[in-house]
Scaffold this active site. Sequence first.
Site, PDB file in Angstrom:
ATOM      1  N   GLU A  66       0.779  -1.129   0.014  1.00 19.62           N
ATOM      2  CA  GLU A  66       0.072  -0.041   0.095  1.00 19.62           C
ATOM      3  C   GLU A  66       0.919   1.424  -0.132  1.00 19.62           C
ATOM      4  OE1 GLU A  66      -2.934  -0.329   3.082  1.00 19.62           O
ATOM      5  OE2 GLU A  66      -4.287  -1.376   1.951  1.00 19.62           O
ATOM      6  N   GLU A  79      -5.928  -7.958  -0.830  1.00 19.67           N
ATOM      7  CA  GLU A  79      -6.696  -7.836   0.404  1.00 19.67           C
ATOM      8  C   GLU A  79      -8.168  -7.339   0.196  1.00 19.67           C
ATOM      9  OE1 GLU A  79      -4.720  -5.147   3.189  1.00 19.67           O
ATOM     10  OE2 GLU A  79      -2.657  -5.932   2.748  1.00 19.67           O
TER      11      GLU A  79
HETATM   12  C1  BGP Z   1      -4.347  -2.600   5.011  1.00 20.10           C
HETATM   13  C2  BGP Z   1      -3.164  -3.165   5.371  1.00 20.10           C
HETATM   14  C3  BGP Z   1      -3.266  -4.369   6.142  1.00 20.10           C
HETATM   15  C4  BGP Z   1      -4.453  -4.414   7.128  1.00 20.10           C
HETATM   16  C5  BGP Z   1      -5.810  -3.736   6.590  1.00 20.10           C
HETATM   17  C6  BGP Z   1      -6.916  -3.595   7.313  1.00 20.10           C
HETATM   18  O1  BGP Z   1      -4.181  -1.194   4.865  1.00 20.10           O
HETATM   19  O2  BGP Z   1      -2.221  -3.590   4.285  1.00 20.10           O
HETATM   20  O3  BGP Z   1      -2.112  -4.542   6.847  1.00 20.10           O
HETATM   21  O4  BGP Z   1      -4.383  -4.442   8.381  1.00 20.10           O
HETATM   22  O5  BGP Z   1      -5.555  -2.901   5.633  1.00 20.10           O
HETATM   23  O6  BGP Z   1      -6.579  -2.630   8.009  1.00 20.10           O
HETATM   24  P1  BGP Z   1      -6.842  -2.654   9.656  1.00 20.10           P
HETATM   25  O7  BGP Z   1      -6.322  -3.942  10.398  1.00 20.10           O
HETATM   26  O8  BGP Z   1      -6.621  -1.386  10.297  1.00 20.10           O
HETATM   27  O9  BGP Z   1      -8.385  -2.951   9.594  1.00 20.10           O
END
Ligand code: BGP
Length: 478
Positions: A175, A376
């Site tokens: 990201e 993701e």
């Molecule tokens: C993205 C990241 C992850 C992950 C996900 C969910 O931004 O690449 O590492 O954690 O989001 O976010 P969160 O864990 O804050 O809900």
Amino acid sequence: MALPKDFLWGGAVAAHQLEGGYDLDGRGLSVSDVMTGGSNGVPRVITDGVVPGKYYPNHKGIDFYHTYRDDIALFAEMGFKCFRTSISWSRIFPEGDETEPNEAGLKFYDDMFDCMLEHGIQPVITLSHFEMPYGLCKKYGGWANRELIDLFVRYARVCFERYHTKVKYWMTFNEIGNQFNISNPIFGWTNSGVVFTEFDDPEKMMYQCAHYEFVASAKAVVEGHKIDPDLMIGCMIASGPTYPRECKPADVLMADDSMHHIFFFGDVQCRGIYPNYAVKMFERKGWDLDITDDDLVALKAGTCDYIGFSYYMSSVVDSSVEVDISKSTSANDPHNVPNPYLGATDWGWTIDPVGLRIMLKRFDERYNGMPQFIVENGIGMYEELDENNTVEDDTRISYLGSHIRELKKAVEEDGVNLIGYTPWGCIDVVSFTTGEYAKRYGFIYVDIKDGGEGSGKRFKKKSFEWYKNVIATNGEEV
Ligand code: BGP
């Protein structure tokens, strides 16, 4: 059948959010080790080193460092074809600037990748997923320093040389565009090891750091292909379409420009050039960024092989609204307004499956049919084990099912070249933005509560069997 037979179904996590073992076998501190636990609406704090008495959830994660064999067996039971995780850079180069890697760290990933392969699961690996050795921040000032390019490329080369027979799919920076969100310091910190607001012009500093990361990424792609031309080395971009609040041209134009927050990173990494709108902006701002001719040659030579991206939500802009986002932990645009047509998660993340299809189409059209990988996607929820030691997570099933239906349309009807889908947090992990355990994404429940208490035992949620069937039918039964 909509999806190709070799479609990469799997799940995704990141080293710092689940491994724990933060000080074992020679590992050095990483930027994620100095971030305290926050909660819904309460930001995490970056401390100067590890401060005794403060709570750092990433130190423990879900103890995957010790449990990965059992956890990977559960992924295999669901039928995973691939598993996306990251290498913790500071396990390999504890301070970041050593000339020789830490063998114990390399061995750990050798064993983990072997375990996946024994189960028929392909590793999909990110080199820097929101962590870099803390030493590189302290000693070099993070990615504000050009010297990091060579240090990253050395790290990447070591990983490609060691693992290229086990790992085909790689991503350089997770990201990478997240740091656009300057109002919440953890984004700049985890992407670049820099707190942008400490500089006179935070935005300029963000672009400078991103530039060094682009060059490092491009050089890593070239090095990787020298070692093994079959490697697929991608970028990883946080994505989601921005819609205009109304059809008035001012809103439409604003929504279009807002997409630059995403496309800027894709344009440089997939096309190998700085897009005109960015060149003009640098001129307008009078920025003298350190971008050399050699850098531009490197960017062109090291374009990525596929677009990896995360998709959680879409957003909306209204040109007649301007709010103060300086205290916001997630908003990065003062013109953002809620979408009246869509619901949201408990953390305020808009739920928009069609937005996933729109994103797939836009990437496809912009980057000439380049392969795409949804690395993701998912829904964070508050969940408790019920009396049957499971979680009836129908909301997750419905969320993921609706997104899978849209990605199938993108493949079948729009012709998008999609190679895989790895829902985020396939096993519950520590949340990135809040540091909570309470924000759960998994098919597998992990008995650890905020604060770190709990047995650590794993339990299958209802979605476990559901996803197993999705994979078994290659997405035909959703
Ligand atoms: C993205 C990241 C992850 C992950 C996900 C969910 O931004 O690449 O590492 O954690 O989001 O976010 P969160 O864990 O804050 O809900």
